[in-house]
Scaffold this motif. Structure first.
Motif, short mmCIF file in Angstrom:
data_model
loop_
_atom_site.label_atom_id
_atom_site.label_comp_id
_atom_site.label_asym_id
_atom_site.label_seq_id
_atom_site.Cartn_x
_atom_site.Cartn_y
_atom_site.Cartn_z
N MET A 1 34.24 46.87 47.62
CA MET A 1 35.05 47.93 47.06
C MET A 1 36.21 47.36 46.22
SD MET A 1 35.10 51.25 46.87
CE MET A 1 34.25 51.96 48.23
N GLU A 2 36.78 46.28 46.68
CA GLU A 2 37.88 45.66 45.93
C GLU A 2 37.39 45.06 44.62
OE1 GLU A 2 41.18 45.67 46.34
OE2 GLU A 2 40.75 47.06 47.98
N LYS A 3 36.17 44.55 44.62
CA LYS A 3 35.61 43.99 43.39
C LYS A 3 35.41 45.09 42.34
CE LYS A 3 32.38 40.49 42.10
NZ LYS A 3 31.37 39.57 42.56
N LEU A 4 34.93 46.25 42.79
CA LEU A 4 34.76 47.39 41.89
C LEU A 4 36.10 47.84 41.34
CD1 LEU A 4 33.01 49.58 40.60
CD2 LEU A 4 33.29 50.90 42.71
N ARG A 5 37.11 47.90 42.19
CA ARG A 5 38.44 48.30 41.74
C ARG A 5 39.01 47.31 40.72
NH1 ARG A 5 41.23 49.35 46.49
NH2 ARG A 5 40.37 51.43 46.40
N ALA A 6 38.75 46.03 40.91
CA ALA A 6 39.23 45.03 39.95
C ALA A 6 38.53 45.19 38.61
CB ALA A 6 39.00 43.63 40.51
N VAL A 7 37.24 45.45 38.64
CA VAL A 7 36.49 45.67 37.40
C VAL A 7 37.00 46.92 36.70
CG1 VAL A 7 34.22 46.27 36.48
CG2 VAL A 7 34.45 44.43 38.13
N LEU A 8 37.24 47.99 37.44
CA LEU A 8 37.73 49.22 36.84
C LEU A 8 39.15 49.07 36.31
CD1 LEU A 8 36.29 51.90 39.27
CD2 LEU A 8 35.61 51.45 36.92
N ASN A 9 39.98 48.28 36.96
CA ASN A 9 41.33 48.03 36.45
C ASN A 9 41.28 47.34 35.09
OD1 ASN A 9 43.13 49.19 38.28
ND2 ASN A 9 42.90 47.48 39.70
N ARG A 10 40.35 46.40 34.93
CA ARG A 10 40.19 45.76 33.62
C ARG A 10 39.58 46.72 32.61
NH1 ARG A 10 38.58 41.14 36.78
NH2 ARG A 10 36.44 41.86 36.55
N ALA A 11 38.61 47.52 33.06
CA ALA A 11 37.93 48.47 32.17
C ALA A 11 38.86 49.59 31.72
CB ALA A 11 36.71 49.05 32.86
N LEU A 12 39.93 49.83 32.46
CA LEU A 12 40.85 50.90 32.13
C LEU A 12 41.42 50.73 30.73
CD1 LEU A 12 42.25 53.44 33.24
CD2 LEU A 12 44.03 51.96 34.13
N TYR A 13 41.61 49.49 30.31
CA TYR A 13 42.15 49.24 28.97
C TYR A 13 41.13 48.62 28.02
CZ TYR A 13 46.41 50.37 31.34
OH TYR A 13 47.37 51.03 32.05
N TRP A 14 40.22 47.82 28.54
CA TRP A 14 39.24 47.17 27.67
C TRP A 14 38.20 48.14 27.15
CZ3 TRP A 14 39.85 42.73 25.37
CH2 TRP A 14 40.72 41.80 25.92
N LEU A 15 37.77 49.08 27.94
CA LEU A 15 36.74 50.02 27.50
C LEU A 15 37.23 50.93 26.36
CD1 LEU A 15 33.80 50.89 28.04
CD2 LEU A 15 34.69 52.50 29.70
N PRO A 16 38.36 51.62 26.52
CA PRO A 16 38.84 52.43 25.39
C PRO A 16 39.27 51.59 24.19
CG PRO A 16 39.97 53.05 27.40
CD PRO A 16 39.17 51.85 27.70
N GLY A 17 39.86 50.43 24.45
CA GLY A 17 40.26 49.55 23.35
C GLY A 17 39.06 49.02 22.59
N GLY A 18 38.02 48.65 23.30
CA GLY A 18 36.79 48.19 22.66
C GLY A 18 36.12 49.29 21.86
N TYR A 19 36.17 50.51 22.38
CA TYR A 19 35.59 51.64 21.65
C TYR A 19 36.37 51.89 20.35
CZ TYR A 19 33.56 56.15 20.61
OH TYR A 19 32.91 57.17 20.00
N ALA A 20 37.68 51.82 20.42
CA ALA A 20 38.51 52.01 19.22
C ALA A 20 38.28 50.88 18.22
CB ALA A 20 39.97 52.12 19.61
N ALA A 21 38.18 49.65 18.69
CA ALA A 21 37.92 48.52 17.79
C ALA A 21 36.55 48.65 17.14
CB ALA A 21 38.03 47.21 18.56
#
Length: 105
Positions: A1-21
């Motif tokens: 569960m902690e691994k998923l939370r760490a991935v989602l914490n990174r995805a919180l900014y990388w996913l929308p930023g990557g989509y905008a880029a």
């Protein structure tokens, strides 16, 4: 569960930023094309949820914006990409909140 939370914490900014880029790359490619019927296909595909909603609400020419071919599509595309980036951020943020509430129970 902690691994998923760490991935989602990174995805919180990388996913929308990557989509905008990626949207910036699509827009730059669009501006290099001549104004014909196929120049805007990637704009349509990249913003597919909003483009389909627009076609459903306003049948016919979409996007119907003032200006020439490139300007009109740019006036649609930039807010559409920003809105979809915000929706991606909200989805990841909501998933993180749901996981934190689920762990407290």
């Amino acid at each position: 569960m902690e691994k998923l939370r760490a991935v989602l914490n990174r995805a919180l900014y990388w996913l929308p930023g990557g989509y905008a880029a990626g949207g910036l790359l699509v827009l730059l490619q669009f501006w290099q094309q001549p104004p014909d019927g196929l120049a805007n296909i990637w704009i349509f595909i990249y913003t597919l949820p909003l483009a389909l909603l627009g076609h459903w609400l306003w049948p016919g020419q979409f996007p119907f914006m003032p200006g020439g071919f490139h300007i009109a599509h740019t006036l649609y595309f930039i807010p559409a990409v920003l809105l979809l980036s915000a929706v991606l951020w909200l989805l990841v943020w909501g998933l993180l909140r749901w996981l934190s509430v689920k762990n407290r129970l």
